[in-house]
Design a protein around this motif. Structure first.
Motif, PDB file in Angstrom:
ATOM      1  N   GLY A 181      77.523  50.430 -37.821  1.00 20.49           N
ATOM      2  CA  GLY A 181      77.661  50.703 -36.394  1.00 20.49           C
ATOM      3  C   GLY A 181      76.393  50.289 -35.663  1.00 20.49           C
ATOM      4  N   ALA A 182      76.529  49.967 -34.393  1.00 22.91           N
ATOM      5  CA  ALA A 182      75.363  49.564 -33.607  1.00 22.91           C
ATOM      6  C   ALA A 182      75.635  49.748 -32.125  1.00 22.91           C
ATOM      7  CB  ALA A 182      75.030  48.100 -33.890  1.00 22.91           C
ATOM      8  N   ILE A 183      74.540  49.801 -31.403  1.00 22.17           N
ATOM      9  CA  ILE A 183      74.578  49.723 -29.952  1.00 22.17           C
ATOM     10  C   ILE A 183      74.292  48.266 -29.579  1.00 22.17           C
ATOM     11  CG2 ILE A 183      73.297  50.345 -27.853  1.00 22.17           C
ATOM     12  CD1 ILE A 183      75.077  52.559 -28.764  1.00 22.17           C
ATOM     13  N   ALA A 184      75.141  47.695 -28.750  1.00 21.14           N
ATOM     14  CA  ALA A 184      75.005  46.271 -28.437  1.00 21.14           C
ATOM     15  C   ALA A 184      75.262  46.041 -26.955  1.00 21.14           C
ATOM     16  CB  ALA A 184      75.987  45.459 -29.278  1.00 21.14           C
ATOM     17  N   GLU A 185      74.853  44.847 -26.519  1.00 21.89           N
ATOM     18  CA  GLU A 185      75.001  44.488 -25.107  1.00 21.89           C
ATOM     19  C   GLU A 185      75.972  43.317 -25.011  1.00 21.89           C
ATOM     20  OE1 GLU A 185      71.152  43.747 -23.375  1.00 21.89           O
ATOM     21  OE2 GLU A 185      72.058  42.694 -21.665  1.00 21.89           O
ATOM     22  N   VAL A 186      76.872  43.385 -24.063  1.00 22.57           N
ATOM     23  CA  VAL A 186      77.842  42.302 -23.902  1.00 22.57           C
ATOM     24  C   VAL A 186      77.135  41.076 -23.303  1.00 22.57           C
ATOM     25  CG1 VAL A 186      79.960  41.563 -22.727  1.00 22.57           C
ATOM     26  CG2 VAL A 186      79.773  43.907 -23.642  1.00 22.57           C
ATOM     27  N   VAL A 187      77.253  39.926 -24.012  1.00 23.82           N
ATOM     28  CA  VAL A 187      76.674  38.662 -23.531  1.00 23.82           C
ATOM     29  C   VAL A 187      77.720  37.904 -22.731  1.00 23.82           C
ATOM     30  CG1 VAL A 187      75.682  36.444 -24.251  1.00 23.82           C
ATOM     31  CG2 VAL A 187      75.150  38.545 -25.537  1.00 23.82           C
ATOM     32  N   SER A 188      78.914  37.822 -23.296  1.00 15.02           N
ATOM     33  CA  SER A 188      80.028  37.205 -22.580  1.00 15.02           C
ATOM     34  C   SER A 188      81.302  37.874 -23.056  1.00 15.02           C
ATOM     35  CB  SER A 188      80.079  35.696 -22.836  1.00 15.02           C
ATOM     36  OG  SER A 188      80.390  35.453 -24.192  1.00 15.02           O
ATOM     37  N   SER A 189      82.350  37.795 -22.234  1.00 15.94           N
ATOM     38  CA  SER A 189      83.529  38.588 -22.545  1.00 15.94           C
ATOM     39  C   SER A 189      84.804  37.823 -22.276  1.00 15.94           C
ATOM     40  CB  SER A 189      83.500  39.870 -21.704  1.00 15.94           C
ATOM     41  OG  SER A 189      84.729  40.550 -21.821  1.00 15.94           O
ATOM     42  N   LYS A 190      85.738  37.863 -23.205  1.00 15.83           N
ATOM     43  CA  LYS A 190      87.103  37.386 -22.960  1.00 15.83           C
ATOM     44  C   LYS A 190      88.063  38.568 -23.001  1.00 15.83           C
ATOM     45  CE  LYS A 190      86.634  32.637 -24.482  1.00 15.83           C
ATOM     46  NZ  LYS A 190      87.080  31.619 -25.466  1.00 15.83           N
ATOM     47  N   ALA A 241      81.105  38.797 -32.534  1.00 16.40           N
ATOM     48  CA  ALA A 241      82.271  38.735 -31.632  1.00 16.40           C
ATOM     49  C   ALA A 241      83.241  39.801 -32.128  1.00 16.40           C
ATOM     50  CB  ALA A 241      82.910  37.354 -31.678  1.00 16.40           C
ATOM     51  N   VAL A 242      83.519  40.786 -31.283  1.00 17.71           N
ATOM     52  CA  VAL A 242      84.289  41.962 -31.719  1.00 17.71           C
ATOM     53  C   VAL A 242      85.435  42.206 -30.728  1.00 17.71           C
ATOM     54  CG1 VAL A 242      84.157  44.440 -32.224  1.00 17.71           C
ATOM     55  CG2 VAL A 242      82.184  42.969 -32.709  1.00 17.71           C
ATOM     56  N   PRO A 243      86.637  42.501 -31.234  1.00 22.36           N
ATOM     57  CA  PRO A 243      87.738  42.837 -30.316  1.00 22.36           C
ATOM     58  C   PRO A 243      87.373  44.052 -29.466  1.00 22.36           C
ATOM     59  CG  PRO A 243      88.557  42.513 -32.560  1.00 22.36           C
ATOM     60  CD  PRO A 243      87.055  42.518 -32.640  1.00 22.36           C
ATOM     61  N   ALA A 244      87.680  43.972 -28.183  1.00 24.88           N
ATOM     62  CA  ALA A 244      87.321  45.056 -27.257  1.00 24.88           C
ATOM     63  C   ALA A 244      87.925  46.382 -27.706  1.00 24.88           C
ATOM     64  CB  ALA A 244      87.788  44.709 -25.849  1.00 24.88           C
ATOM     65  N   LYS A 245      89.098  46.340 -28.345  1.00 23.92           N
ATOM     66  CA  LYS A 245      89.761  47.601 -28.727  1.00 23.92           C
ATOM     67  C   LYS A 245      88.988  48.334 -29.827  1.00 23.92           C
ATOM     68  CE  LYS A 245      92.830  45.364 -32.026  1.00 23.92           C
ATOM     69  NZ  LYS A 245      94.121  44.759 -32.272  1.00 23.92           N
ATOM     70  N   HIS A 246      88.069  47.648 -30.475  1.00 21.23           N
ATOM     71  CA  HIS A 246      87.236  48.318 -31.484  1.00 21.23           C
ATOM     72  C   HIS A 246      85.876  48.732 -30.931  1.00 21.23           C
ATOM     73  CE1 HIS A 246      89.732  46.110 -34.763  1.00 21.23           C
ATOM     74  NE2 HIS A 246      90.347  47.184 -34.308  1.00 21.23           N
ATOM     75  N   LEU A 247      85.702  48.596 -29.630  1.00 21.83           N
ATOM     76  CA  LEU A 247      84.405  48.935 -29.020  1.00 21.83           C
ATOM     77  C   LEU A 247      84.549  50.144 -28.097  1.00 21.83           C
ATOM     78  CD1 LEU A 247      83.290  45.299 -28.107  1.00 21.83           C
ATOM     79  CD2 LEU A 247      82.367  46.743 -29.948  1.00 21.83           C
ATOM     80  N   THR A 248      83.495  50.909 -27.995  1.00 21.99           N
ATOM     81  CA  THR A 248      83.458  52.020 -27.039  1.00 21.99           C
ATOM     82  C   THR A 248      82.374  51.713 -26.012  1.00 21.99           C
ATOM     83  OG1 THR A 248      83.994  53.518 -28.835  1.00 21.99           O
ATOM     84  CG2 THR A 248      83.191  54.519 -26.795  1.00 21.99           C
ATOM     85  N   LYS A 249      82.775  51.669 -24.746  1.00 19.43           N
ATOM     86  CA  LYS A 249      81.802  51.404 -23.679  1.00 19.43           C
ATOM     87  C   LYS A 249      80.924  52.647 -23.516  1.00 19.43           C
ATOM     88  CE  LYS A 249      81.897  49.572 -18.999  1.00 19.43           C
ATOM     89  NZ  LYS A 249      82.792  49.012 -17.957  1.00 19.43           N
ATOM     90  N   MET A 250      79.634  52.461 -23.438  1.00 20.26           N
ATOM     91  CA  MET A 250      78.716  53.582 -23.394  1.00 20.26           C
ATOM     92  C   MET A 250      78.061  53.666 -22.022  1.00 20.26           C
ATOM     93  SD  MET A 250      79.153  54.674 -26.467  1.00 20.26           S
ATOM     94  CE  MET A 250      77.883  55.727 -27.170  1.00 20.26           C
ATOM     95  N   PRO A 310      89.384  42.032 -20.761  1.00 14.55           N
ATOM     96  CA  PRO A 310      89.320  42.766 -19.493  1.00 14.55           C
ATOM     97  C   PRO A 310      88.611  44.098 -19.728  1.00 14.55           C
ATOM     98  CG  PRO A 310      91.564  42.803 -20.405  1.00 14.55           C
ATOM     99  CD  PRO A 310      90.750  41.934 -21.304  1.00 14.55           C
ATOM    100  N   GLY A 311      87.832  44.510 -18.772  1.00 12.91           N
ATOM    101  CA  GLY A 311      87.162  45.802 -18.915  1.00 12.91           C
ATOM    102  C   GLY A 311      85.775  45.709 -19.499  1.00 12.91           C
ATOM    103  N   LEU A 312      85.394  44.557 -19.995  1.00 16.48           N
ATOM    104  CA  LEU A 312      84.013  44.380 -20.493  1.00 16.48           C
ATOM    105  C   LEU A 312      83.375  43.205 -19.762  1.00 16.48           C
ATOM    106  CD1 LEU A 312      84.246  44.924 -24.377  1.00 16.48           C
ATOM    107  CD2 LEU A 312      83.335  46.492 -22.639  1.00 16.48           C
ATOM    108  N   ALA A 313      82.144  43.414 -19.316  1.00 16.27           N
ATOM    109  CA  ALA A 313      81.440  42.376 -18.556  1.00 16.27           C
ATOM    110  C   ALA A 313      80.018  42.219 -19.095  1.00 16.27           C
ATOM    111  CB  ALA A 313      81.389  42.775 -17.079  1.00 16.27           C
ATOM    112  N   PRO A 314      79.429  41.071 -18.909  1.00 16.68           N
ATOM    113  CA  PRO A 314      78.051  40.875 -19.370  1.00 16.68           C
ATOM    114  C   PRO A 314      77.140  41.996 -18.881  1.00 16.68           C
ATOM    115  CG  PRO A 314      78.949  38.785 -18.669  1.00 16.68           C
ATOM    116  CD  PRO A 314      79.975  39.831 -18.312  1.00 16.68           C
TER     117      PRO A 314
END
Lengths: 335, 335
Positions: free
Chosen positions: A74-83, A104-113, A85-89
């Protein structure tokens, strides 16, 4: 960052005994390309957890990690680019990026913090560690004011928070940890009532002295001999919250389980319950509100153990399994 | 009855290994005199239970039985004379009379029983065995319709009722018992879906075949190897109702507990809970109403194993520990 390459750490072989640096290798991988529904992430802090080692044994609550693949984590990460919806750089997310600089990770496996300072708290007190301590103690252990709570791996990321929450709830709290320094820290800095150094001989006797009225709640991070030492000291109707079994992770599986199971479970009417924090996530807002208030008021102290550099991640995990960390260990990647 | 004497069976020595006839002695004691608050009882049926053996190890949920005293044991008895308000000659009571023909017992330690025929049902389906099965399965095991329930010592007093209640509740039920005859009886007479003969080799494999969808509730009467065989086959969120540990009672204590504790408890989020029927007695009227209705409708078959004569009580217990009984074993005293 290294231009168009992505430094990665592979698990090259699954350990059959103790985990060592020889089980890992760093390579320069290609920069990943996000597909539809995915985000490209730059990894900021990698979480180190005893469970990382358990994943190497086989399927647990997640699939096993396999040899010759990027080590999971697990990690805390920053979005660089997004394909997706709901996630932005610039968004900050938590997810299993693995041990690498970019993923590169599917958005459905990420939790926005939320964006908060320091960001590291998203991995410690406001992350899995804090929520595990909160739900495991309060929902599984169910301590009542005046009861005696014992926690093992008490100087670790989860244990150090468990003990402090138990104090907030008015319990007598005893931590079990390795080494006199850690034990002193638990009592002098974190407010534990007593600490037992498991490296200093007979845990059973030391616990008896520290918990003369017996144990009502045992928060078990380690299993093995320490669980066995606690069982006969449990009071009737005591609760054992089974959070992990660190003693069983790094090396060959133990030959047998703890004496007293199930005999003492019966006569003392104990509840021994395993839990995984994911099962409680629907209540995370309530937990985070409590944790934030306790941190703000100074009732809950946050201890983090931050190692610099992706290349040091294997060593950091090996050290964690040997108990060298104090509080939440994580690796900070170069920004 | 024997005039002014009271035949008694003493435990002359606490066994360190297997219990044998040499640990007991029959004597002619004096007829007891009830004090104020006590009743003089004539013992009718002595209950035999695996727990009798556990009491010889030391304190459990009751104080240990001591050498050179009358062997302890629950029984159904008739009041001969009474110095206690609320008890009159002819009343039927349940209490710990010990293994003897007559006993003077404080009324506060006795439970007045309804007069029903056959009286033996007060020790089996409407007694501790039936209530243990009822509360242990429904309150601790919490089976849901369609789930798979496994019970060990399935041909015993408690197990045979557990399995039948689980069937009434719409579960798939697998009994573990010793010997092909018992196993046939479970499936052909009591309606179990499958039975596993633990004397016939690999329990793990046989269970896997009988419970292809895994185990949701394991009602554990035995502990030891059979508990160990069930653990890896438990489904996530499964419940283990810990009722007893027969495998640990008769002989030296086992060196270790079952493998998989606590590792499998954690990853499968299991609840392992010990219970003692006394803790549920406030709800006994509800339980008895259900049990009576099921017996009346023929959904619940009652199996009793009645041995004649006080002098045969030691042999009857030794045989029970070896698994020779089918259903509730008790000793009938000469009237």
């Amino acid at each position: 960052m290294s231009g168009n390459t992505n430094r990665q750490i592979l698990l090259v072989e699954k350990p059959s005994g103790k985990l060592g640096p020889e089980h890992f290798k760093m390579i320069d991988g290609a920069m990943p390309e996000p597909k539809d529904g995915e985000a490209l992430l730059r990894v900021r802090y990698i979480s180190l957890d005893a469970a990382n080692r358990a994943w190497m044994h086989g399927a647990t609550y997640r699939s096993a990690v396999e040899a010759n693949s990027v080590m999971a984590g697990g990690a805390i990460a920053e979005v660089v680019s997004s394909k997706a919806p709901g996630l932005a750089p610039g968004d900050i997310v938590f997810g299993d990026t693995g041990w690498q600089e970019f993923a590169a990770v599917p958005a459905k496996h990420l939790t926005k913090m939320p964006k908060l300072e320091p960001m590291t708290h998203l991995l410690s007190v406001f992350g899995i560690a804090g929520l595990t301590a909160y739900f495991g103690l309060l929902e599984v252990g169910k301590p009542k004011e005046g009861e005696t709570v014992v926690v093992s791996a008490a100087a670790g990321s989860v244990g150090s928070i468990v003990g402090q929450i138990a104090k907030i709830k008015g319990c007598r709290v005893i931590g079990i940890a390795g080494g006199a320094d850690k034990c002193r820290w638990l009592t002098s800095e974190l407010g534990f009532d007593a600490a037992v150094d498991y490296k200093d001989g007979a845990v059973f006797k030391a616990l008896r002295a520290a918990a003369p009225k017996g144990i009502d709640v045992y928060f078990d991070n380690v299993g093995g001999d320490i669980l066995e030492a606690c069982l006969p000291q449990m009071n009737n109707y005591g609760r054992i919250a089974c959070c992990g079994a660190i003693s069983q992770y790094d090396g060959a599986p133990a030959a047998h389980g703890p004496r007293g199971v199930p005999g003492l479970i019966v006569v003392k009417r104990l509840v021994m319950q395993g839990f995984i924090v994911m099962d409680y996530m629907k209540d995370s807002q309530r937990a985070l509100a409590d944790l934030q208030a306790w941190v703000k008021s100074g009732k809950l102290k946050v201890q983090e153990d931050i190692i610099d550099g992706l290349e040091n991640t294997p060593k950091a995990l090996i050290g964690l399994l040997a108990g060298e960390n104090r509080g939440k260990r994580m690796v900070k990647l170069a920004t």
